[in-house]
Write an enzyme that holds these catalytic residues in place. Structure first.
Site, PDB file in Angstrom:
ATOM      1  N   ASN A 111      15.823 -47.058   6.041  1.00 14.28           N
ATOM      2  CA  ASN A 111      16.129 -47.383   7.437  1.00 14.28           C
ATOM      3  C   ASN A 111      15.005 -46.960   8.379  1.00 14.28           C
ATOM      4  O   ASN A 111      14.469 -47.786   9.127  1.00 14.28           O
ATOM      5  CB  ASN A 111      17.443 -46.705   7.835  1.00 14.28           C
ATOM      6  CG  ASN A 111      17.875 -47.013   9.248  1.00 14.28           C
ATOM      7  OD1 ASN A 111      17.977 -48.169   9.641  1.00 14.28           O
ATOM      8  ND2 ASN A 111      18.141 -45.981  10.029  1.00 14.28           N
TER       9      ASN A 111
ATOM     10  N   GLN B  60      23.964 -46.531   8.656  1.00 15.48           N
ATOM     11  CA  GLN B  60      24.271 -46.069  10.004  1.00 15.48           C
ATOM     12  C   GLN B  60      25.445 -46.886  10.540  1.00 15.48           C
ATOM     13  O   GLN B  60      25.372 -48.110  10.585  1.00 15.48           O
ATOM     14  CB  GLN B  60      23.049 -46.228  10.913  1.00 15.48           C
ATOM     15  CG  GLN B  60      21.856 -45.380  10.516  1.00 15.48           C
ATOM     16  CD  GLN B  60      22.060 -43.903  10.811  1.00 15.48           C
ATOM     17  OE1 GLN B  60      22.972 -43.515  11.539  1.00 15.48           O
ATOM     18  NE2 GLN B  60      21.205 -43.058  10.240  1.00 15.48           N
TER      19      GLN B  60
ATOM     20  N   GLU C 272      14.232 -40.118  -2.075  1.00 16.65           N
ATOM     21  CA  GLU C 272      15.679 -40.395  -2.026  1.00 16.65           C
ATOM     22  C   GLU C 272      16.248 -40.126  -3.408  1.00 16.65           C
ATOM     23  O   GLU C 272      15.610 -40.450  -4.413  1.00 16.65           O
ATOM     24  CB  GLU C 272      15.945 -41.841  -1.595  1.00 16.65           C
ATOM     25  CG  GLU C 272      17.394 -42.285  -1.664  1.00 16.65           C
ATOM     26  CD  GLU C 272      18.343 -41.386  -0.876  1.00 16.65           C
ATOM     27  OE1 GLU C 272      19.368 -40.986  -1.459  1.00 16.65           O
ATOM     28  OE2 GLU C 272      18.048 -41.073   0.293  1.00 16.65           O
TER      29      GLU C 272
ATOM     30  N   GLU D  84      24.879 -36.727  17.376  1.00 16.69           N
ATOM     31  CA  GLU D  84      23.676 -37.103  16.638  1.00 16.69           C
ATOM     32  C   GLU D  84      22.495 -36.876  17.575  1.00 16.69           C
ATOM     33  O   GLU D  84      22.530 -37.297  18.740  1.00 16.69           O
ATOM     34  CB  GLU D  84      23.750 -38.579  16.232  1.00 16.69           C
ATOM     35  CG  GLU D  84      22.718 -38.998  15.213  1.00 16.69           C
ATOM     36  CD  GLU D  84      23.250 -38.973  13.786  1.00 16.69           C
ATOM     37  OE1 GLU D  84      22.446 -39.236  12.882  1.00 16.69           O
ATOM     38  OE2 GLU D  84      24.449 -38.693  13.592  1.00 16.69           O
TER      39      GLU D  84
ATOM     40  N   TYR E  46      14.978 -37.683   2.320  1.00 15.91           N
ATOM     41  CA  TYR E  46      16.306 -38.302   2.495  1.00 15.91           C
ATOM     42  C   TYR E  46      16.186 -39.690   3.139  1.00 15.91           C
ATOM     43  O   TYR E  46      16.767 -39.948   4.188  1.00 15.91           O
ATOM     44  CB  TYR E  46      17.223 -37.443   3.392  1.00 15.91           C
ATOM     45  CG  TYR E  46      17.204 -35.957   3.212  1.00 15.91           C
ATOM     46  CD1 TYR E  46      17.986 -35.345   2.233  1.00 15.91           C
ATOM     47  CD2 TYR E  46      16.438 -35.138   4.033  1.00 15.91           C
ATOM     48  CE1 TYR E  46      17.995 -33.960   2.086  1.00 15.91           C
ATOM     49  CE2 TYR E  46      16.437 -33.756   3.902  1.00 15.91           C
ATOM     50  CZ  TYR E  46      17.220 -33.177   2.922  1.00 15.91           C
ATOM     51  OH  TYR E  46      17.227 -31.814   2.792  1.00 15.91           O
TER      52      TYR E  46
ATOM     53  N   ASP F 125      16.005 -36.144   7.894  1.00 12.84           N
ATOM     54  CA  ASP F 125      17.330 -36.544   8.378  1.00 12.84           C
ATOM     55  C   ASP F 125      18.342 -35.933   7.412  1.00 12.84           C
ATOM     56  O   ASP F 125      18.963 -36.627   6.614  1.00 12.84           O
ATOM     57  CB  ASP F 125      17.425 -38.072   8.409  1.00 12.84           C
ATOM     58  CG  ASP F 125      18.739 -38.564   8.992  1.00 12.84           C
ATOM     59  OD1 ASP F 125      19.535 -37.731   9.460  1.00 12.84           O
ATOM     60  OD2 ASP F 125      18.979 -39.788   8.962  1.00 12.84           O
TER      61      ASP F 125
ATOM     62  N   CYS G 213      22.613 -34.632  12.322  1.00  9.80           N
ATOM     63  CA  CYS G 213      24.008 -35.033  12.515  1.00  9.80           C
ATOM     64  C   CYS G 213      24.897 -33.821  12.764  1.00  9.80           C
ATOM     65  O   CYS G 213      26.123 -33.953  12.820  1.00  9.80           O
ATOM     66  CB  CYS G 213      24.513 -35.839  11.318  1.00  9.80           C
ATOM     67  SG  CYS G 213      24.464 -34.949   9.746  1.00  9.80           S
TER      68      CYS G 213
END
Length: 369
Positions: A226, A192, A242, A361, A221, A302, A327
């Site tokens: 995070n 980020q 992931e 975002e 994802y 995400d 996003c």
């Protein structure tokens, strides 16, 4: 290069209006709005390097960027959107490598990755093979750039070659809801970019999913962990997917560093996981993982700018609670057309991750009707 700081409130209001218009068909509640700092908010930056002979016939170096409209290059000595450490190191780096041909010859790009905790990784990209002489000079460069309270990492990259002086990552420490979370962030991997906005996103996600300790979370994802690390305390167990190998390795490290014992990362795409959970395919990567042992009432997504593909969207819709970080508000709205047939929007947030751009975002918390 200057920023229109006095216009920031108006620019943010325009983003709120744009998101409001896109989400109006779904009758959302009032938004949670998170404004960014107005300068020095960006923790990473990439520059091309321009070589130019001066009047003495010596090779001068400059950071350059390209105008997104005209494609014309322009010199960048300071970048107000980048944090102070990047701006300081931009000048210091060029001064320290000037006159050292093995460090400057065929250098075409410099990437900076910084942390709130005072670390910086500087990646030097070359159109040439990196030699032992380069390595020796890079080690000396690291020594010259380092100072008390500042950790500097130097990475050299060329075609099919990568050399890290000590390591190729920084270690970020984020204070999230009064707790320090540690994240390894590898250079040339996604992180980020606006660290303080990231804290806002993590805390908002924690508030949405509070009081969920009797059920499990599935995250698609997950990157370097995070969100899943920050949310693990809210759930009985967390299962995260992931596809990027380096991100999976970072996530495993971050899980250990933060003492998380209820989070399992599996390396597969969202599409593959959809096939696995629906029994369409079996995967060797899932050996030893009993998917039926997870009671995931909440799913966290995400996705990339393209949004959720149709198969994943159908799968996500099966979960009672959906936390969606977006996003791209256009693809978010497109996905919400289907999701709101079965779920209602409980909360919406706008995170101004990228001030002075059109980028929005956002986060949406959905509960099954």
């Amino acid at each position: 290069m200057s920023l229109p700081i006095e216009q920031y409130p108006e620019l943010l209001a325009q983003k709120v209006d744009n998101l409001t218009a896109l989400l109006a068909p779904f009758n959302p509640p009032p938004f949670d709005i998170f404004a960014s700092e107005t300068s020095h908010f960006r923790m990473r930056a990439e520059f091309r390097v321009w070589h130019q002979k001066n009047e003495q016939g010596e090779n001068d170096l400059y950071h350059i960027m390209f105008d997104p409209t005209t494609k014309q290059r322009y010199r960048v000595d300071q970048l107000p959107i980048a944090n102070q450490l990047i701006n300081t190191m931009m000048q210091k780096l060029l001064t320290q490598i000037q006159g050292i041909p093995v460090l400057t010859h065929k250098l075409f790009q410099v990437d900076y990755l910084t942390t709130l905790s005072g670390e910086i990784a500087i990646s030097l990209l070359y159109h040439k093979k990196l030699t032992d002489e380069w390595l020796a000079q890079a080690k000396l460069l690291k020594q010259r750039l380092s100072e008390p309270g500042l950790t500097v990492h130097i990475i050299g990259r060329a075609s099919k070659q990568k050399i890290a002086i000590d390591c190729d990552y920084v270690k970020e420490k984020l204070n999230v809801a009064g707790k320090t979370l540690i994240y390894r962030q590898v250079e040339n991997s996604f992180t980020q970019p606006n660290a303080k906005m990231n804290i806002n996103m993590l805390e908002w996600a924690q508030k949405c999913t509070a009081n969920s300790q009797d059920s499990d979370l599935l995250e698609l994802y997950c990157g370097n962990g995070n969100f899943s690390i920050a949310l693990a305390g809210n759930f009985r167990k967390v299962l995260a997917t992931e596809i990027c190998k380096s991100s999976v390795h970072s996530a495993q490290y971050n899980i250990a560093q933060n003492g998380i014992d209820n989070l399992q990362i599996i390396r597969m795409s969202a599409e593959e996981f959809t096939q696995a959970i629906n029994g369409v395919r079996q995967f060797n990567r899932l050996q030893g993982i009993d998917l039926s042992a997870y009671q995931c009432n909440t799913i966290f997504v995400d996705p990339p700018r393209a949004g959720l593909d149709q198969a994943t969207l159908n799968m996500v819709q099966n979960y009672p609670r959906i936390l969606y970080i977006s996003c791209n508000p256009a693809t978010l709205a497109d996905n919400l057309r289907q999701l709101t047939t079965t779920h209602r929007i409980e909360r919406v947030a706008l995170f101004d991750q990228f001030p002075y751009t059109h980028h929005i975002e956002s986060g949406v918390w959905l509960i099954r009707k």
